[in-house]
Each structure stands twice: as C-alpha cells, then as structure tokens.
Motif scaffolding. Structure first.
Motif, short mmCIF file in Angstrom:
data_model
loop_
_atom_site.label_atom_id
_atom_site.label_comp_id
_atom_site.label_asym_id
_atom_site.label_seq_id
_atom_site.Cartn_x
_atom_site.Cartn_y
_atom_site.Cartn_z
N GLY A 1 -6.74 1.78 -1.91
CA GLY A 1 -8.08 1.63 -1.36
C GLY A 1 -8.34 0.18 -0.99
O GLY A 1 -7.42 -0.65 -0.96
N ALA B 1 -9.16 5.17 -2.59
CA ALA B 1 -8.21 6.04 -1.91
C ALA B 1 -8.74 7.46 -1.90
O ALA B 1 -9.34 7.94 -2.87
N GLY C 1 0.86 -1.17 0.00
CA GLY C 1 0.00 0.00 0.00
C GLY C 1 0.89 1.22 0.00
O GLY C 1 2.08 1.15 0.29
N SER D 1 -8.57 9.30 5.99
CA SER D 1 -7.94 9.18 4.69
C SER D 1 -7.58 7.72 4.44
O SER D 1 -6.93 7.08 5.28
N VAL D 2 -7.99 7.21 3.30
CA VAL D 2 -7.69 5.84 2.88
C VAL D 2 -6.53 5.89 1.89
O VAL D 2 -6.59 6.63 0.90
N PRO D 3 -5.45 5.13 2.13
CA PRO D 3 -4.30 5.17 1.22
C PRO D 3 -4.56 4.38 -0.05
O PRO D 3 -5.49 3.56 -0.13
N GLU D 4 -3.73 4.60 -1.05
CA GLU D 4 -3.74 3.78 -2.26
C GLU D 4 -3.44 2.33 -1.91
O GLU D 4 -2.64 2.07 -1.02
#
Length: 258
Positions: A192, A217, A164, A187-190
């Motif tokens: 997702g 994300a 991630g 916040s959702v990181p790449e």
C-alpha cells in the motif's frame, strides 16, 4: 534497447516504432550475432541503421516477439513514437502487451526499476483490441501528460525502499463513456502507500484530483463527479485518469459525453 511484444494468440496486432532519432555519432550496429530479432516479423528503417528511422514494425506472429538493436553510440538524447494498432477485440485469454527495456551490452537491464515482476521493464502497454489500453510506467521512467514517457539518462535507479508486491491495476472505470459521474475501481499492491488519482485533459492539464491519501493494499473504488475542483462540469472529450502509488503509475483514457 528492447521492444518486447508478447501475445497469447495469433491476432494481427503489431508494434510500430516511428520517428526514431538519436544524437549519437554512430549508426546502430546491424550485424550477425549483434542484432537480435527473436520471433515474429520485423522490418523497417531501424534495422537499416537509418537516423532518423521513419518506421519499423514488429509483427505479432508468435507468443514471444522481441526486437533488440544495440547501438554503437546513442549519444545523450533519443526520442521515438510508438503506435500499437488494435484491429480487433482481444480473444479469450490474456491480452497482448508491449514492454520496453533499456539493456546493457551483456543483455541485462541497465536500470533497476520499480517493475514488481522483477523484469526491470521501464514501461508496458496493454493491447486490448478495445479503444485504448492501460499504460503502466515504472520509475525511473515517468509519465508526462498527455502522451510522453520520459527517462532522464542521468538517472541510475529508483529511490530506496521501492519494493512492492504485484501491479497497481485498474479494475474498471464505469461508465465509459460517461455522462456524469464515474466510479474508478482499482487494486493497490502490497504494502500500500500514498495514492493519487488524477485526471488530465488532452492538452496535459491537470483538471481534477478525485483522491489523494493513504490506501492499504486491496481493491478500492473512488467516485468522480466529472467536474473540476470548483464543481464545474468538464466539457465533453477524452480525458486520462492516472493512478500513482509508490514508484508505479498507470493511465487509462475515458470519454465524457454531454
């Protein structure tokens, strides 16, 4: 094992390692060239090789503070409590943060973890100076409500495809304390993934799951009405909100008042 307390300021924070116990046959190896205490004041029973070690303190005197204590034989079980006193609100700049690592004899991490910073930390705790700090846990370590972080030493890694980019983060939980509903921003990181937003009480019981589903994300907000799944208002008290996506989870406390 390594406890790393990083700080960008000269604040009187400290890390206290309490009730450290293991079932190995040998005491920690405390000798020149083997015991590594890097920066800051470190004192207490762990350095004396006591098992159980009642109390050891890592002081916050410099930007980078680390205690590494190798063990001759850890055995199959170890347990300890951590306390990070927060005597004053954080000043301008980054808050202090404590990270925990399990290292091999050559000083490299024993486990490949889901830490997106590529440091292979097992967990980290942000020391803000406010009431509580965010706890971030990386697989293969897991958060067990209400206050346990567990690593099964038979685990040797994390599932394939763990990669991630960036940290799962709380943006805000407002209001806190809350009288009725709250908005949970994060916040959702790449890249997702499947996200769970769960709420636990201080006994570790799951009392609500405001969201479960796919999140791309980016920054999102999940409302929670401070009720259980049947719509009943929860009693006043302290609760823990956990976000989990992929092999990362993060926990923050919230107070409900009535």
């Amino acid at each position: 094992m390594a406890f790393d307390l990083a700080s960008g300021q000269s604040a009187p924070d400290s890390l206290e390692i309490l009730n450290f116990i293991h079932d190995g046959r040998a005491a920690p190896v405390i000798s020149v060239g083997k015991t590594n205490v890097e920066g800051g004041l470190v004192r207490g029973d762990l350095l004396l090789g006591l098992n159980p070690a009642a109390r050891t303190i890592v002081g916050n005197d410099y930007f980078y503070n680390q205690l590494r204590v190798p063990f001759d034989s850890l055995g199959t079980f170890m347990r300890f409590d951590l306390r990070l006193p927060e005597p004053s609100p954080a000043l301008a700049g980054l808050p202090d943060e404590m990270s925990f690592y399990y290292l091999k004899s050559d000083g490299t991490p024993a486990f490949e973890t889901a830490d997106p910073l590529a440091k292979d930390a097992l967990f980290g705790l942000c020391v803000t100076g406010a009431s509580g700090g965010d706890l971030t846990v990386f697989a293969p370590m897991t958060f067990v409500p209400p206050d346990t972080i567990l690593l099964d030493l038979s685990t040797v890694g994390v599932p394939a495809g763990k990669a991630g980019v960036g940290l799962l983060q709380f943006r805000s939980i407002a209001p806190n304390p809350a009288w009725s509903g709250v908005n949970i921003s994060y916040s959702v990181p790449e890249p997702g993934g499947e996200l769970r937003v769960r709420v636990f009480d201080v006994a570790g019981r799951l009392v609500a799951e405001p969201f479960r589903g796919r999140r791309a994300a980016g920054t999102w907000t999940t409302p929670w009405s401070a009720t259980d799944p049947r719509g009943h208002r929860l009693a006043a008290g302290i609760y823990m909100i956990q976000l989990q996506v992929g092999e990362q989870s993060i926990v923050r406390r919230i107070a409900l008042v009535r």
